[in-house]
Design an enzyme around this catalytic site. Structure first.
Site, short mmCIF file in Angstrom:
data_model
loop_
_atom_site.label_atom_id
_atom_site.label_comp_id
_atom_site.label_asym_id
_atom_site.label_seq_id
_atom_site.Cartn_x
_atom_site.Cartn_y
_atom_site.Cartn_z
N LYS A 89 0.79 -1.29 0.03
CA LYS A 89 0.04 -0.01 -0.09
C LYS A 89 0.82 1.22 0.12
O LYS A 89 0.64 2.28 -0.62
CB LYS A 89 -0.85 -0.03 1.24
CG LYS A 89 -2.15 -0.93 1.01
CD LYS A 89 -3.03 -0.66 2.08
CE LYS A 89 -4.49 -1.55 1.77
NZ LYS A 89 -4.28 -3.05 2.02
N GLU A 111 -9.82 7.32 3.82
CA GLU A 111 -10.61 6.40 4.48
C GLU A 111 -9.79 5.15 4.74
O GLU A 111 -8.91 4.77 4.06
CB GLU A 111 -11.69 6.04 3.59
CG GLU A 111 -11.58 5.00 2.41
CD GLU A 111 -10.66 5.29 1.40
OE1 GLU A 111 -10.40 6.40 1.02
OE2 GLU A 111 -9.91 4.27 0.95
N SER A 377 1.65 -9.98 -1.08
CA SER A 377 1.10 -8.64 -1.16
C SER A 377 1.49 -7.74 0.49
O SER A 377 1.99 -6.66 0.48
CB SER A 377 -0.21 -8.19 -1.28
OG SER A 377 -0.90 -8.93 -0.44
#
Ligand SMILES: *Cc1c(COP(=O)(O)O)cnc(C)c1O
Length: 393
Positions: A89, A111, A377
């Site tokens: 991320k 968010e 990931s």
């Protein structure tokens, strides 16, 4: 280029910008500038140097010998779990905050559902000395205390969303409301390859460093720059979009997208958007989403917080509809088993999101000489309690 975004912000029939009129100036400013700014030499330099010295890129492409022996193909793992903050991320939040600075913004909003994107955003805000407000559903705040503490420690303000189901979709609504009220000084960092155009393309480009590195690393290790199969899990679709990006137009490469089946596709407790979704509009774009007969968004379910999303990014909706990618869904139980197996075969504890992708070797046969790259990931530290409960460790 038929799998990339077109002039109007569409992937086939999916994408676009379906937003309230009051948000139009904000999104238009981004749309007009994101390609120019991100292609400037000084932008690229700063992005690349932060990815190298702060995030720790390039991440290794690791040949998983014992996994390969067990499943009879050549499995490589792209180690996004080794990034600073423990997942992919941060590639996106670094890119977006550099863009925000160049647009003259002083304030960042985001968010978050499980808190991973909130932490990645709070991290880069601390790095850049920018004000950071993260909207999070009240229920999620209660469930994700360690990530709330991390965000606070990093200097962010965590604002509870108290309406509706008090989860991610309500936090998103609050963030959009904030952005409408603060159009000039605020940038909204969306955390996945979703949202109105240009977000899906912008996020995908920042994450595309993953497949760019895979090409180089495979060239060094195997003497060819593409695998036979590329595999990634899909929540909103950002790690998958980054892992697939440089292989989209090479149809020799089979793309495997892995969704969360939860307790089973037919169980009513799942997040398998491609299998269950229909066309609709969510978070400002037209895509596939899980909904009732009369178009109400269905509450998704997955054991992994990061895959617990009722839609999928528009690029992936198009990859599904055009049959460019194979979509497979994996249940909670199979993902948990694959997570435990990777820990014991390779000494790597994966995030439960990633464990869905790691269940593919067990689900689907590959030929012995085939090269399969699985995008790892994120790391599993955040999921230890879920592993403990599931396996009675
Ligand atoms: C957030 C997250 C995901 C899901 O998000 P995408 O945008 O679909 O990549 C997957 N894996 C990890 C480790 C995550 O933190």
């Amino acid at each position: 280029m038929k799998y990339h975004v077109d002039q109007n912000g569409y992937y086939g029939e999916f994408g676009g910008a379906y937003i309230p009129e009051m948000l139009y100036p904000n999104v238009e400013e981004l749309r007009n500038q994101y390609l120019d700014i991100t292609s400037e030499a000084s932008f690229k330099e700063e992005f690349e140097s932060l990815l190298r010295d702060y995030v720790g890129r390039p991440t290794p492409l690791y040949f998983a010998k014992r996994l390969s022996e067990r499943y009879g193909a050549k499995f490589y793992l792209k180690r996004e779990d080794l990034n600073h903050t423990g997942a992919h991320k941060v590639n996106n939040t670094i890119g977006q905050i550099l863009l925000a600075k160049r647009l003259g913004k002083q304030r960042i909003i985001a968010e978050t559902g499980a808190g991973q994107h909130g932490v990645a955003t709070a991290t880069v805000c601390a790095l850049m000395g920018m004000q950071c407000v993260v909207y999070m559903g009240e229920i999620d705040i209660a469930r994700q205390a360690p990530n709330v503490a991390r965000m606070k420690m990093l200097g962010a303000e965590v604002r509870p969303a108290r309406s509706g189901s008090r989860t991610l979709k309500d936090a998103t609504n609050e963030a959009i409301r904030d952005w409408i009220n603060n159009p000039v000084n605020t940038h909204y960092i969306i955390g996945s390859a979703i949202g109105p155009h240009p977000y899906p393309d912008m996020v995908t480009r920042f994450q595309s460093v993953i497949s760019e590195e895979i090409q180089k690393q495979l060239q060094e290790k195997e003497g060819r720059n593409a695998p036979d199969h590329i595999v990634a899990c899909i929540g909103g679709g950002s790690n998958a979009a980054g892992a697939f990006y440089h292989f989209l137009d090479n149809e020799q490469v089979n793309i495997i997208a892995v969704e969360a089946a939860g307790k089973g596709i037919e169980s009513g407790h799942s997040a398998a958007t491609s299998a269950l979704g229909k066309k609709g509009i969510i978070h400002g774009c037209k895509t596939l989403l899980m909904q009732t007969e009369d178009g109400q968004i269905t509450e998704p379910y997955s054991i992994s917080a990061g895959l617990d999303y009722p839609g999928v990014g528009p690029m992936h909706a198009h990859l599904y509809a055009s049959r460019r990618a194979e979509f497979i869904s994996i249940t909670d139980d199979d993902a948990m088993k694959a997570g435990l197996e990777l820990a014991q075969l390779e000494g790597i504890i994966p995030a439960i999101e990633t464990a869905h992708a790691l269940a593919i070797p067990e689900k689907r046969p590959f030929r012995k000489d085939e090269i399969v790259v699985i995008n790892l990931s994120g790391r599993g530290d955040k999921d230890l309690n879920t592993y403990i409960d599931h396996f009675k460790l």
